[in-house]
Design an enzyme around this catalytic site. Structure first.
Site, PDB file in Angstrom:
ATOM      1  N   GLY A  19       0.845  -1.199   0.000  1.00  0.00           N
ATOM      2  CA  GLY A  19       0.000   0.000   0.000  1.00  0.00           C
ATOM      3  C   GLY A  19       0.872   1.238   0.000  1.00  0.00           C
ATOM      4  O   GLY A  19       1.922   1.259   0.635  1.00  0.00           O
ATOM      5  N   ARG A  80       0.718  -4.441  -5.604  1.00  0.00           N
ATOM      6  CA  ARG A  80       0.901  -5.833  -5.167  1.00  0.00           C
ATOM      7  C   ARG A  80       1.138  -6.736  -6.365  1.00  0.00           C
ATOM      8  O   ARG A  80       0.633  -6.478  -7.455  1.00  0.00           O
ATOM      9  CB  ARG A  80      -0.317  -6.253  -4.370  1.00  0.00           C
ATOM     10  CG  ARG A  80      -0.512  -5.296  -3.186  1.00  0.00           C
ATOM     11  CD  ARG A  80      -1.509  -5.743  -2.170  1.00  0.00           C
ATOM     12  NE  ARG A  80      -1.366  -4.960  -0.957  1.00  0.00           N
ATOM     13  CZ  ARG A  80      -2.061  -3.849  -0.671  1.00  0.00           C
ATOM     14  NH1 ARG A  80      -2.948  -3.383  -1.508  1.00  0.00           N
ATOM     15  NH2 ARG A  80      -1.851  -3.203   0.451  1.00  0.00           N
ATOM     16  N   ASP A 111       5.719  -5.230   5.640  1.00  0.00           N
ATOM     17  CA  ASP A 111       6.330  -6.539   5.898  1.00  0.00           C
ATOM     18  C   ASP A 111       6.169  -7.517   4.741  1.00  0.00           C
ATOM     19  O   ASP A 111       7.049  -8.364   4.516  1.00  0.00           O
ATOM     20  CB  ASP A 111       5.861  -7.138   7.228  1.00  0.00           C
ATOM     21  CG  ASP A 111       4.355  -7.224   7.337  1.00  0.00           C
ATOM     22  OD1 ASP A 111       3.667  -6.784   6.394  1.00  0.00           O
ATOM     23  OD2 ASP A 111       3.866  -7.736   8.350  1.00  0.00           O
ATOM     24  N   THR A 134       4.604   2.447   5.407  1.00  0.00           N
ATOM     25  CA  THR A 134       3.209   1.996   5.526  1.00  0.00           C
ATOM     26  C   THR A 134       2.530   2.868   6.569  1.00  0.00           C
ATOM     27  O   THR A 134       3.126   3.169   7.604  1.00  0.00           O
ATOM     28  CB  THR A 134       3.090   0.516   5.935  1.00  0.00           C
ATOM     29  OG1 THR A 134       1.751   0.267   6.408  1.00  0.00           O
ATOM     30  CG2 THR A 134       4.036   0.122   7.047  1.00  0.00           C
ATOM     31  N   ASP A 136       0.333   2.003   8.509  1.00  0.00           N
ATOM     32  CA  ASP A 136      -0.110   1.220   9.672  1.00  0.00           C
ATOM     33  C   ASP A 136       0.858   1.237  10.859  1.00  0.00           C
ATOM     34  O   ASP A 136       0.461   0.922  11.984  1.00  0.00           O
ATOM     35  CB  ASP A 136      -0.363  -0.232   9.261  1.00  0.00           C
ATOM     36  CG  ASP A 136      -1.589  -0.374   8.382  1.00  0.00           C
ATOM     37  OD1 ASP A 136      -2.407   0.563   8.359  1.00  0.00           O
ATOM     38  OD2 ASP A 136      -1.734  -1.412   7.723  1.00  0.00           O
ATOM     39  N   ASP A 138       3.044  -0.801  11.708  1.00  0.00           N
ATOM     40  CA  ASP A 138       3.051  -2.094  12.405  1.00  0.00           C
ATOM     41  C   ASP A 138       4.303  -2.915  12.100  1.00  0.00           C
ATOM     42  O   ASP A 138       4.228  -4.132  11.945  1.00  0.00           O
ATOM     43  CB  ASP A 138       1.787  -2.888  12.025  1.00  0.00           C
ATOM     44  CG  ASP A 138       1.661  -3.085  10.522  1.00  0.00           C
ATOM     45  OD1 ASP A 138       2.370  -2.405   9.758  1.00  0.00           O
ATOM     46  OD2 ASP A 138       0.845  -3.915  10.101  1.00  0.00           O
ATOM     47  N   ARG A 180      -5.723  -2.924   9.157  1.00  0.00           N
ATOM     48  CA  ARG A 180      -6.328  -4.246   8.994  1.00  0.00           C
ATOM     49  C   ARG A 180      -5.941  -5.165  10.144  1.00  0.00           C
ATOM     50  O   ARG A 180      -6.761  -5.875  10.683  1.00  0.00           O
ATOM     51  CB  ARG A 180      -5.871  -4.845   7.658  1.00  0.00           C
ATOM     52  CG  ARG A 180      -6.566  -6.126   7.319  1.00  0.00           C
ATOM     53  CD  ARG A 180      -6.491  -6.486   5.858  1.00  0.00           C
ATOM     54  NE  ARG A 180      -5.293  -6.043   5.167  1.00  0.00           N
ATOM     55  CZ  ARG A 180      -5.244  -5.782   3.869  1.00  0.00           C
ATOM     56  NH1 ARG A 180      -6.331  -5.895   3.145  1.00  0.00           N
ATOM     57  NH2 ARG A 180      -4.125  -5.408   3.302  1.00  0.00           N
ATOM     58  N   GLY A 194      -9.433  12.825  21.591  1.00  0.00           N
ATOM     59  CA  GLY A 194     -10.328  12.827  22.760  1.00  0.00           C
ATOM     60  C   GLY A 194     -11.445  11.799  22.666  1.00  0.00           C
ATOM     61  O   GLY A 194     -12.523  11.981  23.237  1.00  0.00           O
TER      62      GLY A 194
HETATM   63  P1  ADP Z   1       3.108  -4.541   2.524  1.00  0.00           P
HETATM   64  O1  ADP Z   1       4.485  -4.565   1.955  1.00  0.00           O
HETATM   65  O2  ADP Z   1       2.604  -3.152   2.731  1.00  0.00           O
HETATM   66  O3  ADP Z   1       2.973  -5.424   3.736  1.00  0.00           O
HETATM   67  P2  ADP Z   1       1.705  -6.601   0.978  1.00  0.00           P
HETATM   68  O4  ADP Z   1       1.578  -7.534   2.128  1.00  0.00           O
HETATM   69  O5  ADP Z   1       0.521  -6.410   0.102  1.00  0.00           O
HETATM   70  O6  ADP Z   1       2.127  -5.113   1.415  1.00  0.00           O
HETATM   71  O7  ADP Z   1       2.937  -7.111   0.119  1.00  0.00           O
HETATM   72  C1  ADP Z   1       3.379  -6.393  -1.021  1.00  0.00           C
HETATM   73  C2  ADP Z   1       3.954  -7.346  -2.024  1.00  0.00           C
HETATM   74  O8  ADP Z   1       5.088  -8.013  -1.457  1.00  0.00           O
HETATM   75  C3  ADP Z   1       3.051  -8.478  -2.463  1.00  0.00           C
HETATM   76  O9  ADP Z   1       2.122  -8.109  -3.457  1.00  0.00           O
HETATM   77  C4  ADP Z   1       4.055  -9.463  -3.017  1.00  0.00           C
HETATM   78  O10 ADP Z   1       4.498  -9.047  -4.295  1.00  0.00           O
HETATM   79  C5  ADP Z   1       5.198  -9.305  -2.030  1.00  0.00           C
HETATM   80  N1  ADP Z   1       5.055 -10.337  -0.986  1.00  0.00           N
HETATM   81  C6  ADP Z   1       4.185 -10.341   0.055  1.00  0.00           C
HETATM   82  N2  ADP Z   1       4.276 -11.495   0.762  1.00  0.00           N
HETATM   83  C7  ADP Z   1       5.213 -12.233   0.145  1.00  0.00           C
HETATM   84  C8  ADP Z   1       5.768 -13.538   0.373  1.00  0.00           C
HETATM   85  N3  ADP Z   1       5.354 -14.309   1.392  1.00  0.00           N
HETATM   86  N4  ADP Z   1       6.718 -13.967  -0.472  1.00  0.00           N
HETATM   87  C9  ADP Z   1       7.151 -13.209  -1.489  1.00  0.00           C
HETATM   88  N5  ADP Z   1       6.669 -11.992  -1.772  1.00  0.00           N
HETATM   89  C10 ADP Z   1       5.713 -11.496  -0.967  1.00  0.00           C
HETATM   90  O1  F6P Z   2      -1.607   0.614   3.912  1.00  0.00           O
HETATM   91  C1  F6P Z   2      -2.051  -0.314   4.877  1.00  0.00           C
HETATM   92  C2  F6P Z   2      -3.518  -0.435   4.740  1.00  0.00           C
HETATM   93  O2  F6P Z   2      -3.935   0.868   4.735  1.00  0.00           O
HETATM   94  C3  F6P Z   2      -4.324  -1.214   5.749  1.00  0.00           C
HETATM   95  O3  F6P Z   2      -4.560  -0.560   6.945  1.00  0.00           O
HETATM   96  C4  F6P Z   2      -5.566  -1.477   4.972  1.00  0.00           C
HETATM   97  O4  F6P Z   2      -6.338  -2.495   5.466  1.00  0.00           O
HETATM   98  C5  F6P Z   2      -5.012  -1.806   3.648  1.00  0.00           C
HETATM   99  O5  F6P Z   2      -3.843  -1.027   3.506  1.00  0.00           O
HETATM  100  C6  F6P Z   2      -5.931  -1.598   2.513  1.00  0.00           C
HETATM  101  O6  F6P Z   2      -5.201  -1.561   1.332  1.00  0.00           O
HETATM  102  P1  F6P Z   2      -5.794  -1.820  -0.094  1.00  0.00           P
HETATM  103  O7  F6P Z   2      -7.121  -1.187  -0.156  1.00  0.00           O
HETATM  104  O8  F6P Z   2      -4.789  -1.197  -0.999  1.00  0.00           O
HETATM  105  O9  F6P Z   2      -5.873  -3.306  -0.236  1.00  0.00           O
END
Ligand code: ADP
Ligand code: F6P
Length: 330
Positions: A19, A80, A111, A134, A136, A138, A180, A194
């Site tokens: 994101g 993604r 992550d 990000t 978030d 997190d 999320r 508040g």
């Molecule tokens: P974020 O990086 O914000 O956590 P995503 O979880 O959507 O966002 O991951 C972003 C991209 O990173 C995914 O679309 C994919 O291309 C790659 N990715 C996520 N998880 C994995 C995984 N387990 N192995 C390899 N690539 C991954």
């Molecule tokens: O960027 C993180 C985040 O904003 C989460 O809090 C949210 O659930 C998610 O992305 C939604 O992302 P998208 O609509 O791009 O799947």
């Protein structure tokens, strides 16, 4: 932390993934300019891992990143790429990078993106340094991620506006913010705004306690209240909470789902500073032969954290802040 021989590092690829988050552009700018000033060639990879597979590689110059520090979104797009979860596509990605001369990477993302980066290093020996981007917040290993401060301020601005109308009409509002799997935005915006109570995915709650809190307030003449809820696994769940409150107490509430508005807009000063410092630090680390790490911030200091720790350890929301919000909104 992994080490590699960085004396042959000539071309750095930079990409944003997952994101988007306000401040990603400021990070891209810092990476591009620091790297060029250190005599590296820099390539911008478009749309995260999708660009690796489609060979969407753009040569970056100092002026390619002019006039972007103040802009939300990402000039390299984000996004993604489900295929990247499969080793065979990561192999193709590595071949594509090498064919273009890219021999090191800076990944701006969360992550999921770091999991891909970590695998690229382990399987294909392409050195990667991560920058946490990000909203978030997190990610283990950093107190703040790029975009969090802007998102919190956007949510806070909305809460302040809603409080005006809530107070004028003696209404109960539930404001849903993003998150999320984590409640960092909800807790920060809720406490600063508040809010009377805050609901987050990682903290169990019982609505009956919230209802008692609101009713005690009404008995004292406090006729409007604001509850802040992180979206959790289901965006729009604030409507479910409103239903449950109505069914169990008869209290009517208005719902406001802030959604993706929190992902856009000009980054705050804090996010621009963080992104600029992290971007520069990431280039210096990779030039020193450090990889498979993420840049973080602790207090005023830039720090590094091994990607495996970022991926396997959990950063916890301070639950006492929810109790504090309840006490202070009395
Ligand atoms: P974020 O990086 O914000 O956590 P995503 O979880 O959507 O966002 O991951 C972003 C991209 O990173 C995914 O679309 C994919 O291309 C790659 N990715 C996520 N998880 C994995 C995984 N387990 N192995 C390899 N690539 C991954
Ligand atoms: O960027 C993180 C985040 O904003 C989460 O809090 C949210 O659930 C998610 O992305 C939604 O992302 P998208 O609509 O791009 O799947």
């Amino acid at each position: 932390m992994a080490h590699f021989d960085s004396k042959n590092l000539k071309t750095l690829g930079v990409y944003a993934s997952g994101g988007d988050a306000p401040g990603m552009n400021a990070a891209i700018r810092a990476v591009v300019r620091t790297a060029i000033l250190r005599n590296l060639r820099v390539v911008g990879i478009v749309q995260g891992y999708t660009g690796f597979l489609k060979k969407e590689f753009n040569e970056m110059e100092l002026r390619s990143v002019a006039n972007i520090i103040q802009r939300g979104g990402s000039i390299l797009k984000a996004g993604r790429c489900p295929e990247f979860r499969e080793a065979k596509y990561r192999k193709i990605a590595a071949e594509n990078l090498r064919s273009f001369g890219i021999d090191g990477l800076i990944c701006i993302g969360g992550d999921g993106s770091f999991t891909g980066a970590n695998l690229l290093w382990q399987e294909q020996q392409i050195p990667v340094v991560g920058i946490p981007g990000t909203i978030d917040n997190d990610i283990y290993g950093t107190e703040y991620t790029i975009g969090f401060d802007t998102a919190v301020n956007t949510a806070l601005d909305a809460i302040d506006r809603i409080r005006d109308t809530a107070a004028s009409h003696d209404r109960l509002f539930i404001i849903e913010v993003m998150g999320r799997e984590s409640g960092f935005i909800a807790v920060a915006a809720g406490l600063a705004g508040g809010a009377e109570d805050i609901f987050i995915p990682e903290h169990p709650f019982e609505l009956k306690h919230t209802i008692e809190l609101i009713k005690r307030g009404i008995a004292r003449g406090k006729m409007s209240s604001i509850l802040v809820a992180a979206e959790g696994p289901k965006p729009g769940r604030a409507y479910d909470l409103a239903d449950e409150i109505r069914k169990s107490s008869g209290l009517e509430s208005k719902v406001c789902v802030l959604g993706h508005i929190q992902r856009g807009g000009a980054p705050t000063a804090m996010d621009r500073l963080l992104a600029s410092r992290m971007g520069a630090k990431s280039v210096d680390e990779i030039l020193h032969g450090q990889c498979d790490i993420m840049i973080g911030v602790r207090g005023q200091e830039m720090v590094t954290c091994e990607l495996s720790d970022c991926l396997h350890k959990k950063k916890h929301v301070d639950h006492s802040l929810i109790e504090l919000a309840k006490i202070l909104s009395n």
